[in-house]
Design a protein around this motif. Structure first.
Motif, PDB file in Angstrom:
ATOM      1  N   THR A   1       0.825  -1.203   0.000  1.00  0.00           N
ATOM      2  CA  THR A   1       0.000   0.000   0.000  1.00  0.00           C
ATOM      3  C   THR A   1       0.863   1.258   0.000  1.00  0.00           C
ATOM      4  N   ALA A   2       1.922   1.241   0.823  1.00  0.00           N
ATOM      5  CA  ALA A   2       2.826   2.392   0.890  1.00  0.00           C
ATOM      6  C   ALA A   2       3.517   2.624  -0.454  1.00  0.00           C
ATOM      7  N   THR A   3       3.884   1.548  -1.116  1.00  0.00           N
ATOM      8  CA  THR A   3       4.553   1.668  -2.415  1.00  0.00           C
ATOM      9  C   THR A   3       3.616   2.259  -3.445  1.00  0.00           C
ATOM     10  N   LEU A   4       2.338   1.812  -3.454  1.00  0.00           N
ATOM     11  CA  LEU A   4       1.368   2.373  -4.396  1.00  0.00           C
ATOM     12  C   LEU A   4       1.189   3.872  -4.160  1.00  0.00           C
ATOM     13  N   LYS A   5       1.098   4.258  -2.903  1.00  0.00           N
ATOM     14  CA  LYS A   5       0.920   5.671  -2.586  1.00  0.00           C
ATOM     15  C   LYS A   5       2.142   6.484  -3.004  1.00  0.00           C
ATOM     16  N   LEU A   6       3.327   5.885  -2.878  1.00  0.00           N
ATOM     17  CA  LEU A   6       4.555   6.577  -3.229  1.00  0.00           C
ATOM     18  C   LEU A   6       4.643   6.836  -4.728  1.00  0.00           C
TER      19      LEU A   6
END
Length: 915
Positions: A758-763
């Motif tokens: 999820t953090a990677t997608l947001k990044l």
């Protein structure tokens, strides 16, 4: 054996022998070679078909001139004194490049630079023997001055809008003239217009101008004829104006350094004359710098005769005033100074006072121009360039980075180096940040990279010996103005010193000037007799035989390379006008016959074969492509284009694992190429997902590890870039792209790292996808459907706004998302939903993947043509078939038109849209 004679006695001794007609013919041919080279052979440390042939032709011509020299001088050639050994020692320079071929990281570029080095040595040997005779020495000096003045005038013709005239002057023999205009004689960058003349690079032109500014002053002061004094004085303003118009900070920084070093070699009277002439010309040039800058900017936008005449009036008027003042100074002040300072000049250290005073004066002027408002007297662009001269300026920081990275290369290739073009091939592997620089911007470091410690010691020993012996001889004897070699010393010293900051010697003409300069210094150097055993018949003729064999071998290679290059150029030209595979293939095969390692020709042929295979599915084309690529890669292992084509070959063969391996195994060669890492992560994700579907745990972990390691390399790189000084430019883009984020997050999801995913997608996906990323149902079919639909909307917006980069980015996100969901649905034995098929198909069509688009859209079709959504899918499906020139699906067309006859026009509208 008697000692060599110098000064007037030497002149008398040399003039006893009459110069024969064949020798004069050699001199004329040599000068014509000097005229031809600067307009043909440009920047040679590259990999472009358009620029290689002049290298081979110049190598051929110089080799032929050297053979003529051997025929004329073989009886006179002796090894009697130290200067004669220079001819023998000079052969060590190309030999070190030949040795580096055995370890070269690019055989193609190493061979190109071997050709150039061979040309330099031919020029050096010929010049050394021609310059020994005073009459020929004078002719060659004047020829070099005439060529340099023509180059200055040529540049100013282009600056003041007369590019048609300038192009016409050289277009009959220069391939650099296109459409009547010499390419980039005036270049544009973030600083505005910059004058480059024949060099197409402002900083190298500044180095050239700096050298010939001092040569012109020297020629002015030594001239005994009124017309010589006026000519050289007249050229001072054009040279200084041209130097200012290059906007080269390196040129302005090195100018006072070289000036002070040259002053140290002059007696006080001449030091004063140099200072006066340069001061007058400098003031006159600054007075017209503003109008010349503004008029040049205006004329390069829109030519008007009035503006051009005004520009020439400023230039010619200032030049004429300086010329007349220069003549008056030489006529009246010079004799007076010689008379008054004659006694002082005999005192020890008398030549030190003015250079020391000049250091103080230069420091004051530099402070005024850089640290105070005095610089406002200059045009705005020059003022800005001066204002930015400091150690925190981005070009300074970038050069420091280049030098540090160059040291890394040297540590790994210390003895024989990495071969010619070593930096160009390797810098992406060693670079600290994603800059683009095929040159080190320091000639000596680049030379060390190419030939290693062995070759560098040979080169530095060669030029160091000449400089040492020349300066020693210059200080000891009568300084006859034509025979003391100071003309050549100025050229060699100026260009070599400036090359500490730039890649001037990657221009063949600059290298030729250096080696002529070294030859001129060699003629005038302090030269002691050799032992008699050096001058035996066996040694002399043995050397000449070795030289003849080496020259003949290089001539053979030059002819072969010219033939290959001509074929490659022909193929490139045909690509713009022909669609015939056989017609295009023939010259490429010819180009690769003798040089199968030629990277550009190999890439053209391999790419063409892959395209034909895609159309015919005939395996022979794919096999040929594979063979051509692998053969070229044996000699060009760092060539990115060839490696990408190899990966494509594996993809076409259905060997995705091997395609992935190409990207994985070569990733460290391109540490800051975000597109390489994007492709590697994408392939890792696809293979990891496939292995996961097959429950192959070992393979899944292998691909996950490779992909997530690559992703960590990207994120670590992003963090590293934050540590760069704020004044230093990052270089090429390097960040977590949306496609990297999508593929890396998918791998994290497969690995059970849901929070990290999820953090990677947001990044990576950014604000445009914020609501999609914040969905509570990540990774299911509906989520993918929303992601693909959003990508299509954003791509359409980018297309409407003519944002080509944005369009490509959003299309890539959509395609990657479709590939992921399609693989997931295949594992679950579920069909692609109509909504996904429609948006994914439209994305593929926009991306030019028309065959894939028709296949995808067909998956979403149903039999309900009353349904508007189904009609839309059918409409795009039929449009995709039409764009692909495929057979129409008549049943679908009939049903669609029966449901709504207006669909025919809408299909045509899609077909006619130029994405």
């Amino acid at each position: 054996m008697s000692k060599p004679v110098y000064g007037k006695n030497a002149a008398q001794s040399r003039n006893v022998e009459k110069i024969s007609s064949p020798v004069w013919a050699l001199v004329v041919a040599f000068i014509m070679f000097l005229v031809w080279t600067p307009f043909q052979v440009g920047l040679f440390n590259g990999q472009q078909i358009d620029f290689e042939k002049p290298i081979y032709v110049s190598s051929l011509l110089s080799g032929l001139l050297l053979l003529v020299w051997m025929g004329l001088f073989y009886k006179k050639f002796k090894l009697e004194e130290q200067r004669d050994l220079l001819v023998v020692a000079s052969l060590l320079l190309p030999i070190t490049y030949a040795l580096s071929l055995f370890v070269a990281v690019s055989h193609y570029m190493a061979m190109n630079i071997l050709f150039v080095q061979s040309m330099y040595i031919a020029v050096f040997i010929i010049a050394l023997y021609l310059l020994k005779q005073k009459q020929l020495n004078v002719v060659i000096q004047n020829a070099i001055l005439a060529i340099s003045y023509f180059i200055v005038g040529f540049g100013l013709l282009n600056w003041l809008g007369s590019w048609k005239l300038a192009g016409g002057l050289v277009g009959w023999f220069s391939d650099t003239v296109r459409g009547g205009k010499y390419l980039d004689a005036v270049m544009t960058d973030s600083n505005g217009l910059r004058l480059t003349s024949i060099f197409q690079y402002a900083n190298t032109y500044a180095a050239f101008l700096m050298a010939f500014l001092f040569v012109a002053v020297f020629a002015l002061v030594r001239s005994k004829k009124w017309y010589g004094t006026l000519t050289h004085g007249f050229m001072l303003v054009p040279i200084i104006i041209s130097l200012l118009l290059t906007l080269s900070r390196g040129g302005l920084v090195m100018l006072p350094v070289v000036f002070i070093l040259l002053l140290l070699s002059l007696k006080p009277a001449k030091q004063i004359l140099w200072i006066i002439h340069l001061a007058i010309a400098g003031v006159a040039s600054l007075a017209i710098a503003g109008p010349m800058t503004n008029l040049g900017t205006e004329l390069n936008t829109a030519f008007t005769s009035a503006a051009a005449l005004k520009g020439w009036a400023y230039l010619l008027g200032a030049s004429a005033v300086v010329a007349v003042l220069g003549w008056a100074i030489q006529q009246y002040l010079s004799p007076w100074l010689q008379n008054k300072l004659g006694g002082w000049e005999s005192r020890k250290l008398s030549s030190l006072w003015l250079p020391l005073l000049s250091v103080v004066l230069v420091a004051v002027v530099a402070f005024l121009l850089i640290g105070t408002s005095v610089r406002t007297v200059l045009p705005a662009n020059m003022e800005t360039r001066l204002e930015n001269i400091n150690f925190k300026q981005h070009s300074v920081l970038e050069r420091i980075t280049f030098y540090k990275d160059a040291v890394k290369v040297i540590k790994d290739y210390p003895i024989l180096g990495a071969g010619g073009g070593g930096w160009t091939s390797l810098y992406e592997h060693y670079q600290n940040n994603p800059y683009t620089s095929r040159q080190v911007h320091n000639f000596f470091l680049q030379y060390l990279i190419e030939v290693g410690i062995v070759g560098f010691i040979v080169f530095m020993g060669f030029i160091g010996y000449i400089f040492y012996k020349y300066i020693r001889g210059y200080l000891k004897r009568d300084k006859n103005e034509f025979e003391n070699g100071f003309f050549f010393y100025i050229i060699a010293l100026s260009i070599l010193l400036h090359s500490l900051l730039d890649f001037n010697l990657s221009y063949a003409f600059m290298g030729i000037l250096i080696f002529i300069g070294l030859a001129g210094m060699g003629v005038a150097m302090d030269s002691k007799p050799l032992r008699r055993n050096w001058n035996t018949t066996g040694v002399r003729y043995g050397y000449l035989a070795a030289l003849a064999i080496g020259t003949a071998f290089m001539l053979f290679l030059s002819i072969s390379a010219i033939s290959s290059s001509s074929s490659a150029v022909k193929a490139k030209e045909l690509m713009g006008v022909s669609q015939s595979y056989e017609e295009l293939k023939a010259p490429l095969v010819a180009a690769l016959k003798d040089r199968p390692y030629h990277p550009e020709a190999a890439a053209y042929l391999a790419s063409m074969d892959q395209q034909v295979y895609g159309q015919t599915q005939d395996q022979q084309y794919l096999n040929e492509s594979f063979t051509v690529i692998n053969r070229a890669l044996k000699d060009e292992p760092y060539n990115k284009k060839l490696l990408q084509l190899l990966a494509t070959s594996y993809e076409l063969k259905g060997q995705s694992e091997l395609s992935f391996a190409v990207y994985r195994d070569n990733a460290d060669k391109f540490n800051w190429d975000i597109e390489w890492y994007d492709a590697l992560i994408s392939r890792s994700q696809a293979l990891a997902s496939a292995a996961n579907a097959k429950k192959d745990e070992a393979k899944k972990q292998e691909y996950l590890t490779a992909g997530l390691d690559a992703y960590k390399h990207v994120t670590d790189g992003v963090e590293h870039l934050k540590t760069l000084p704020p004044e230093q430019l990052q270089g090429r883009p390097f960040s977590v792209t949306p496609t990297i984020a999508l593929n890396a997050a998918k791998m994290q999801q497969i690995a059970g790292q849901n929070e990290e995913a999820t953090a990677t997608l947001k990044l990576g996906l950014g604000d445009h996808y914020a609501d999609v990323v914040n969905s509570k149902t990540l990774w299911d079919t509906n989520w993918y459907s929303s992601l693909i639909a959003r990508s299509y909307e954003l791509a359409q917006q980018a297309f409407t706004q003519q944002d080509a980069d944005g369009k490509v980015m959003y299309l890539n996100v959509g395609i990657n998302a479709y590939n992921q969901v399609q693989a997931d649905l295949l594992v679950q034995s579920l069909p692609v939903t109509p909504a996904i098929a429609l948006n994914a198909g439209r994305i593929q069509l926009m991306a030019g993947q028309v065959q894939a688009a028709s296949n995808t859209l067909k998956l979403g079709l149903s039999e309900d043509y009353k349904d508007a959504a189904n009609r839309e899918i059918a409409r795009w499906y039929l449009a995709a078939l039409k764009k692909a020139n495929a057979a129409q699906d008549q049943p679908v067309y009939d049903k669609l038109i029966a449901a709504d006859p207006a669909e025919a026009a809408q299909i045509d509208a899609i077909v006619n849209t130029q994405y």
